[in-house]
Scaffold this active site. Structure first.
Site, PDB file in Angstrom:
ATOM      1  N   ASP A 106      84.529  35.575  10.423  1.00 23.48           N
ATOM      2  CA  ASP A 106      83.212  35.952  10.905  1.00 23.48           C
ATOM      3  C   ASP A 106      82.199  35.886   9.686  1.00 23.48           C
ATOM      4  O   ASP A 106      82.857  36.400   8.663  1.00 23.48           O
ATOM      5  CB  ASP A 106      82.942  37.341  11.459  1.00 23.48           C
ATOM      6  CG  ASP A 106      82.796  38.299  10.526  1.00 23.48           C
ATOM      7  OD1 ASP A 106      83.846  38.727   9.945  1.00 23.48           O
ATOM      8  OD2 ASP A 106      81.761  38.662  10.246  1.00 23.48           O
ATOM      9  N   CYS A 113      75.236  15.293  13.613  1.00 20.93           N
ATOM     10  CA  CYS A 113      75.364  16.558  14.077  1.00 20.93           C
ATOM     11  C   CYS A 113      75.092  16.265  15.514  1.00 20.93           C
ATOM     12  O   CYS A 113      74.272  15.731  16.218  1.00 20.93           O
ATOM     13  CB  CYS A 113      74.569  17.450  13.499  1.00 20.93           C
ATOM     14  SG  CYS A 113      74.898  19.172  14.227  1.00 20.93           S
TER      15      CYS A 113
HETATM   16 ZN   LIG Z   1      72.697  20.006  14.021  1.00 22.34          ZN
END
Ligand SMILES: [Zn+2]
Ligand SMILES: CNc1nc2cc(C(=O)NN)ccc2[nH]1
Length: 378
Positions: A275, A313
Site C-alpha cells: 500500500d 496506458c
Molecule cells: Zn494512464
C-alpha cells in the site's frame, strides 16, 4: 476456513503460491470474505473511507481488489461505532471488494512528539481538535472489528528512523507483547488479523521480531517500520533478513511501499501486498507515474502536448485526454484534473503489479525486473 482456538474463522488463506525460479518471487491467491484476489497486489489508500478523488466504481473499473483505510483517522472521525451502525465500512463507502485497515501504530508514530507510549498503549493529541486520545491493542482491535475490514492489523509501534539499538529492542519486544494482546482481543470470525514485524534497521531485531510473531501463528504478516527515511539498500537488507523467516504459505504485506522500483525489488524478496499514498498524493500536485519515471504534467513543456500521459496506458485518462488538457485543468485548479492524474497513477500501479504476476506465472520475472529497472531508473 479453519478452526482456530475454538473460534471458526475465515482466514486470509493463502493458496497456490506459485514460486518462480528466483528466490522468493511468487504469484498467489488471497481468500477473503469479499472475494479471492491475485497477488502481487497494490492496495489503493482510502484513509478516511474514500480513495481521494475517485469513486468505488472507478476503482473497480481500474482493477483495484483490496483498498486500505486507517483506523486512527476513522476512530477520531466519524467514530468506528458510527461506521458499525451504518453497517460497517463496506456498506458505508459502498465498496464490495476487499478492505484492509491499518491499526494506527504508524499514525501515532507519524504524529511526532505529541505521543507518549507506555506498556498499556499510546497516548496522543488528535490532529483534528487537539484532544488527548489513547490507543491500545484492545482499543485498536475493537475499532477494527467495528469497521469490519476483511484484514486487520495488530497494534504496534512503528519505530522512528534513526533509532538507538536499545530503544528499537525494547519497542520491538513490546510490539510482540501487543501482538499477543491484539490476538486475544480479536473475536470477530470472518476477519483475518495480521501481525506486523518491526525491529528498526537492525538485522537481529528483525529476525527476533519475525520469529516471535511466527510462533504466535497469524494468518498473514505485515512488515512495518520501513520506508521511514532509511536508504533503499537498508530497506532491502531488512527484507532479505525478514521475509525468508515468514511462512511461505501466508501473505506478506510490506506497509507503506511504494514506488515501482521498490515494488519490483520487494516482490523479488517474496512480498505479496503493498500500500502507498504516493500515487494519489503526487497526483494531486500534478505528477504522473510512467515506466520511465515521473512526468510533471503541470510543467509548461506540456502546454501544447496533445498526446496522452502514456499512449500505451489503458486508463480512462490516457484513453480520452491529452497532457495539454490535463495541464490546463491543473493550472485552472479544476478538480477533474486531479481526478485524471489520480486515475492514471492508480491504474499504473495496479497494472504494474498485474504485469509482475504475469511475469512470475510465465517464469520470466527476472528479465521483467531487469528490463523495468533499466528503463525506470534512466
Ligand atoms: Zn494512464
Ligand atoms: C511511507 N512509509 C511507511 N512506513 C510505514 C510503516 C507502517 C507501520 O509500521 N505500521 N505499523 C505503516 C505505514 C507506513 N508507511
Amino acid at each position: 476456513t479453519c478452526a482456530f482456538a475454538g473460534q471458526k474463522k475465515v482466514l486470509a488463506a493463502y493458496e497456490e503460491a506459485v514460486k518462480c525460479g528466483y528466490s522468493g518471487a511468487r504469484a498467489g491467491r488471497l481468500h477473503t470474505p469479499h472475494g479471492v484476489f491475485d497477488t502481487p497486489m497494490f492496495m489503493p489508500v482510502g484513509t478516511q473511507a474514500t480513495v481521494k478523488a475517485v469513486s468505488p466504481r472507478e476503482l473497480k473499473e481500474m482493477g483495484a481488489q483490496i483498498i486500505l483505510s486507517n483506523t486512527y483517522h476513522l476512530y477520531l472521525r466519524p467514530g468506528t461505532e458510527l461506521v458499525a451502525e451504518a453497517g460497517g465500512l463496506h456498506r458505508f463507502m459502498d465498496w464490495d471488494g476487499g478492505i484492509l485497515t491499518d491499526s494506527g501504530g504508524f499514525q501515532v508514530f507519524s504524529l511526532g512528539p505529541l505521543r507518549k507510549i507506555t506498556e498499556e498503549g499510546a497516548a496522543f493529541r488528535s490532529h483534528i481538535d487537539g484532544s488527548t486520545q489513547f490507543l491500545s491493542p484492545e482499543i485498536a482491535i475493537k475499532a477494527q472489528m467495528n469497521l469490519g475490514a476483511d484484514i486487520i492489523m495488530a497494534f504496534d509501534e512503528c519505530i522512528p528512523y534513526p533509532a538507538e539499538y536499545q530503544y528499537a529492542k525494547l519497542s520491538t519486544e513490546r510490539t510482540t507483547r501487543w501482538a499477543e494482546r491484539s490476538q486475544k482481543a480479536h473475536t470477530r470470525s470472518g476477519q483475518a488479523l495480521f501481525a506486523i514485524v518491526q525491529g528498526g534497521m537492525y538485522q537481529d531485531l528483525r529476525r527476533v521480531s519475525a520469529n516471535d510473531l511466527v510462533s504466535l501463528d497469524f494468518p498473514g504478516y505485515g512488515i512495518g517500520g520501513l520506508s521511514v527515511g532509511e536508504p533503499k539498500p537498508v530497506m532491502y537488507e531488512m527484507l532479505e533478513q525478514t521475509v525468508p523467516l515468514l511462512p511461505e504459505n501466508k501473505p506478506r504485506y510490506l506497509m507503506g511501499v511504494g514506488t515501482p522500483d521498490c515494488l519490483v525489488e520487494a516482490v523479488r524478496y517474496g512480498i505479496d501486498m503493498f500500500d502507498c499514498v504516493f500515487p494519489t498524493r503526487v497526483a494531486r500536485n500534478g505528477t504522473a507515474m510512467t515506466k520511465s519515471g515521473r512526468l510533471v504534467v503541470k510543467n509548461a513543456a506540456y502546454a501544447k502536448d496533445f498526446l496522452p500521459i502514456d499512449e500505451n496506458c489503458g486508463c480512462y485518462a490516457c484513453q480520452n485526454f491529452s497532457r495539454a488538457y490535463i495541464r490546463h485543468l491543473l493550472k485552472a485548479d479544476e478538480i477533474f484534473g486531479l481526478r485524471l492524474t489520480t486515475i492514471h497513477n492508480l491504474y499504473f500501479l495496479l497494472d504494474f503489479t498485474k504485469k509482475m504476476r504475469q511475469a512470475i506465472l510465465e517464469d520470466r520475472f527476472l528479465s521483467f525486473r531487469e528490463e523495468f529497472l533499466a528503463q525506470y531508473c534512466k
